[in-house]
Write an enzyme that holds these catalytic residues in place. Structure first.
Site, short mmCIF file in Angstrom:
data_model
loop_
_atom_site.label_atom_id
_atom_site.label_comp_id
_atom_site.label_asym_id
_atom_site.label_seq_id
_atom_site.Cartn_x
_atom_site.Cartn_y
_atom_site.Cartn_z
N ASP A 13 -6.80 -1.47 -4.53
CA ASP A 13 -8.00 -1.00 -3.53
C ASP A 13 -9.00 -0.15 -4.18
O ASP A 13 -10.21 -0.29 -3.90
CB ASP A 13 -7.38 -0.72 -2.40
CG ASP A 13 -6.39 -1.54 -1.70
OD1 ASP A 13 -6.45 -2.75 -1.88
OD2 ASP A 13 -5.49 -1.14 -0.84
N ASP A 36 0.93 -1.28 0.01
CA ASP A 36 -0.05 0.06 0.14
C ASP A 36 0.98 1.30 0.04
O ASP A 36 2.01 1.09 0.53
CB ASP A 36 -0.95 0.00 1.08
CG ASP A 36 -2.09 -1.09 1.27
OD1 ASP A 36 -2.38 -1.32 0.04
OD2 ASP A 36 -2.36 -1.55 2.40
#
Length: 150
Positions: free
Chosen positions: A126, A111
């Site tokens: 995401d 991330d």
């Protein structure tokens, strides 16, 4: 064609962005992009969105693999659902594949997108999963409204 374009585009953009982050930033490092509003912050997530289900890598990998397989298998039978549905399904599936590759190769998802006023750090996959899910819901609502008069 809309499904495959969305699917492949999301997967490639997600993959390349994660490769760049892993190659150019140490885990935990962050860099400001737009003042203190937006930054790139290299994190490893062994859970799902918003930090849920930490350590559930195997389970989440199986769910992702199932989602991708089901979408690719069902795609030819879903042509009549319309372009919004197919693009949304491609976004969701491309995002699921992007995160699946990370889980299998690295034991967690890379991330890196961080907004000051939105605490979770996330990635392109995401974002595509969230947007794709919303698109699927909207397209199904539109379809159900259209069939009410029948």
């Amino acid at each position: 064609m809309a499904f495959w374009t969305a699917f492949i585009s999301v997967f490639i953009c997600d993959y390349l962005s994660k490769v760049w982050v892993r190659s150019n930033m140490a885990l935990g490092e962050s860099r400001q992009l737009i003042g203190d509003l937006l930054q790139i912050a290299h994190w490893q997530n062994t859970g799902a969105a918003f930090g849920l289900f930490q350590g559930a890598t195997v389970y989440l990998a199986l769910v992702s693999a199932g989602c991708v397989a089901l979408s690719v298998f069902a795609y030819p039978r879903l042509q009549s659902y319309g372009k919004l549905f197919l693009v949304a399904l491609g976004l969701l599936s491309g995002g699921a594949l992007g995160n699946l590759v990370d889980r299998v190769h690295f034991g967690g998802v890379t991330d890196f997108i961080s907004f000051r006023y939105f605490p979770p750090v996330f990635n392109i996959a995401d974002s595509a999963i969230v947007i794709g899910s919303l698109g699927l819901a909207i397209s199904l609502l539109i379809a159900s409204k259209g069939s009410e008069g029948v």
